[in-house]
Write a protein that holds these residues in place. Structure first.
Motif, PDB file in Angstrom:
ATOM      1  N   ASP A  77      37.997  51.866  35.405  1.00  0.00           N
ATOM      2  CA  ASP A  77      37.966  50.735  34.739  1.00  0.00           C
ATOM      3  C   ASP A  77      36.907  49.781  35.385  1.00  0.00           C
ATOM      4  O   ASP A  77      36.728  48.673  34.691  1.00  0.00           O
ATOM      5  CB  ASP A  77      39.372  50.272  34.672  1.00  0.00           C
ATOM      6  CG  ASP A  77      40.019  51.138  33.636  1.00  0.00           C
ATOM      7  OD1 ASP A  77      39.989  51.242  32.660  1.00  0.00           O
ATOM      8  OD2 ASP A  77      41.357  51.589  33.961  1.00  0.00           O
ATOM      9  N   GLY A  78      36.603  49.680  36.571  1.00  0.00           N
ATOM     10  CA  GLY A  78      35.957  48.905  37.151  1.00  0.00           C
ATOM     11  C   GLY A  78      35.867  49.209  38.749  1.00  0.00           C
ATOM     12  O   GLY A  78      36.141  50.372  39.169  1.00  0.00           O
ATOM     13  N   ILE A  94      33.410  44.231  38.996  1.00  0.00           N
ATOM     14  CA  ILE A  94      32.772  44.476  37.926  1.00  0.00           C
ATOM     15  C   ILE A  94      33.557  45.403  36.765  1.00  0.00           C
ATOM     16  O   ILE A  94      34.035  46.648  37.342  1.00  0.00           O
ATOM     17  CB  ILE A  94      31.550  45.392  38.085  1.00  0.00           C
ATOM     18  CG1 ILE A  94      30.481  44.785  39.231  1.00  0.00           C
ATOM     19  CG2 ILE A  94      30.768  45.888  36.785  1.00  0.00           C
ATOM     20  CD1 ILE A  94      29.073  45.470  39.417  1.00  0.00           C
ATOM     21  N   PRO A  95      33.833  45.009  35.779  1.00  0.00           N
ATOM     22  CA  PRO A  95      34.885  45.725  34.825  1.00  0.00           C
ATOM     23  C   PRO A  95      33.867  46.753  33.917  1.00  0.00           C
ATOM     24  O   PRO A  95      32.683  46.479  33.721  1.00  0.00           O
ATOM     25  CB  PRO A  95      35.295  44.626  33.683  1.00  0.00           C
ATOM     26  CG  PRO A  95      34.256  43.565  33.712  1.00  0.00           C
ATOM     27  CD  PRO A  95      33.565  43.562  35.025  1.00  0.00           C
ATOM     28  N   PHE A  96      34.533  48.031  33.590  1.00  0.00           N
ATOM     29  CA  PHE A  96      33.940  49.011  32.868  1.00  0.00           C
ATOM     30  C   PHE A  96      34.811  48.996  31.465  1.00  0.00           C
ATOM     31  O   PHE A  96      35.950  48.544  31.346  1.00  0.00           O
ATOM     32  CB  PHE A  96      33.702  50.198  33.314  1.00  0.00           C
ATOM     33  CG  PHE A  96      32.958  50.373  34.651  1.00  0.00           C
ATOM     34  CD1 PHE A  96      31.883  49.399  34.573  1.00  0.00           C
ATOM     35  CD2 PHE A  96      33.179  51.336  35.485  1.00  0.00           C
ATOM     36  CE1 PHE A  96      30.861  49.446  35.654  1.00  0.00           C
ATOM     37  CE2 PHE A  96      32.150  51.282  36.478  1.00  0.00           C
ATOM     38  CZ  PHE A  96      31.106  50.483  36.791  1.00  0.00           C
ATOM     39  N   LYS A 101      35.686  40.430  30.539  1.00  0.00           N
ATOM     40  CA  LYS A 101      34.782  39.798  31.647  1.00  0.00           C
ATOM     41  C   LYS A 101      35.668  38.743  32.544  1.00  0.00           C
ATOM     42  O   LYS A 101      35.179  38.640  33.695  1.00  0.00           O
ATOM     43  CB  LYS A 101      33.605  39.017  30.953  1.00  0.00           C
ATOM     44  CG  LYS A 101      32.816  40.115  30.261  1.00  0.00           C
ATOM     45  CD  LYS A 101      31.732  40.900  31.156  1.00  0.00           C
ATOM     46  CE  LYS A 101      30.981  41.665  30.555  1.00  0.00           C
ATOM     47  NZ  LYS A 101      30.003  42.632  31.459  1.00  0.00           N
ATOM     48  N   MET A 104      36.955  39.550  35.839  1.00  0.00           N
ATOM     49  CA  MET A 104      35.729  39.596  37.130  1.00  0.00           C
ATOM     50  C   MET A 104      36.289  38.758  38.135  1.00  0.00           C
ATOM     51  O   MET A 104      36.109  39.017  39.382  1.00  0.00           O
ATOM     52  CB  MET A 104      34.518  39.501  36.558  1.00  0.00           C
ATOM     53  CG  MET A 104      33.888  40.508  35.651  1.00  0.00           C
ATOM     54  SD  MET A 104      32.092  40.254  35.182  1.00  0.00           S
ATOM     55  CE  MET A 104      31.447  40.179  37.068  1.00  0.00           C
TER      56      MET A 104
END
Length: 408
Positions: A77-78, A94-96, A101, A104
């Motif tokens: 996920d990040g 950093i998010p995936f 956002k 973060m």
């Protein structure tokens, strides 16, 4: 569960909903399947809907199922990035996969909020499948350790191993071990320095006690730091010594193949070591400024390392000319032009992504599609050194973050 008992548990709120909604919420299996698709932070808010939802979401069986579903998907996920330079700590996230956002800034702040006092410094991090082991430095010879789940904001203070038996005892590193496919509990491997040797002890969240291993290692031959947990074992690589595999059940070392140190060199130049998709990966390079390298993968039977990918990032010099900046090159501690911070493999989607940090940006290289894209514009961190702020772009520690409902 009968309709009457459901209404009693949920506070009779089902009468306020349309029949179709009541039909879904009254079906425990269907409701569970829906809730399992919701992120942990939303699940925690959903607990307030009614008593029935609270009972379901907070149950150990639901949390176990959520953890296993998440783990089997192998989704990351990040990434949590960390610096520890000249006594200063710095975190970025950093998010995936569509994570908001705004998280973060929320996740690094959550780590900071664990500090027991305003002068506490984040000393080290180690993570495994969504759980973090965090070390805070409260001053001279005063260290505290927590296990923390950022997804649920739950934490547990971890006691240190019994030091009364040895006055020269010193904790070198705490490594997190958690496999939700095997157990709901987690373990921590403590590497201690004592009288010129490393000793090992394992903490269990189930028993709350430490169990000592009889294994010892000569400090002169090894420099153990962040290990990688997989298949019930903690793995360490070494630039000058043999690679190690420590079994957490037997508390003993098992065989682990090492790579060959190149002729004419005294040690390996290890750029990356980690696991993803159930595979261990290793990157070694011949020079600090090398942009071409091989990604090694360990056979599942621990028989050998083999070349999984060959990567050439030299074209990045054209797209990102700042990489050649003499100023940044002089300030970068290891004089590297780029740094591999994470390898993310997803066999189901047939993707292999390499996250690379460079001045002011982190890019993603897809090894199978041979494509490059920017995933974060972080800027160059400012680190106070002596009388001025120095810009450094290399991340020294990177952790894959997975949203999980696992209890601590």
């Amino acid at each position: 569960m009968s309709e009457t008992s459901l209404n009693e548990i949920s506070g009779d709120r089902s009468a306020d909903f349309p029949a179709s909604v009541t039909e879904i919420t009254g079906n425990a299996d269907l409701l569970t399947e829906i809730l399992l698709r919701i992120p942990p932070k939303s699940l925690l808010r959903s607990q307030t809907v009614c008593k029935y939802w609270y009972s379901l979401i907070s149950s150990q069986s639901f949390r176990r199922l959520q953890c296993r579903r998440k783990h089997s998907s192998r989704k990351v996920d990040g990434l949590c990035f960390c610096w520890w330079v000249y006594g200063n700590d710095h975190l970025e996230f950093i998010p995936f996969n569509g994570m908001p956002k705004k998280q973060m800034s929320m996740i690094p702040l959550a780590f900071k909020n664990l500090a027991t006092c305003t002068t506490s410094k984040l000393q080290s991090l180690h993570s495994c499948n969504g759980l973090f082991c965090i070390n805070f430095n409260l001053g001279v010879a005063n260290q505290v350790y927590y296990v923390y789940n950022p997804s649920t904001n739950q934490h547990r203070l971890i006691p240190l191993p019994d030091m009364r038996k040895n006055n020269t005892f010193e904790v070198m590193v705490m490594n997190m071990a958690f496999d939700p496919m095997v157990s709901d509990t987690y373990r921590i491997v403590c590497v201690m320095k004592s009288n010129g040797v490393y000793e090992f002890s394992v903490y269990s969240s189930e028993s709350g006690v430490w169990e000592d291993s009889k294994e010892i290692l000569d400090i002169k031959q090894y420099s153990l730091a962040r290990g990688v947990f997989m298949n019930g074992c903690m793995h360490w690589v070494s630039e000058g010594g043999s690679f190690l595999r420590f079994d957490l059940d037997s508390l003993c070392f098992k065989t682990m193949p090492s790579t060959v140190i190149p002729n004419g060199l005294l040690k390996r130049n290890i750029r990356y070591f980690g696991q993803s998709g159930g595979h261990l990966h290793l990157i070694e390079v011949q020079g600090f400024s090398s942009m071409s390298f091989e990604v090694l993968e360990l056979e599942s039977d621990y028989s050998r390392w083999f070349v999984k990918y060959r990567v050439d990032l030299s074209a990045l010099h054209t797209a990102y000319p700042l990489m050649l900046s003499e100023e940044l090159d002089l300030l970068d501690v290891n004089r590297r032009t780029c740094n591999i911070v994470s390898v993310i493999v997803d066999d189901k989607e047939q993707t292999s992504r390499f996250l690379v940090s460079m001045p002011e940006v982190i890019i993603e290289y897809d090894a199978r599609r041979m494509t490059i894209k920017e995933v974060a514009d972080l800027g160059t961190a400012k680190i106070p050194v002596m009388w001025e702020d120095v810009s450094v772009f290399e991340w020294y520690d990177t952790h894959q973050y997975v949203e999980t409902m696992a209890c601590v």
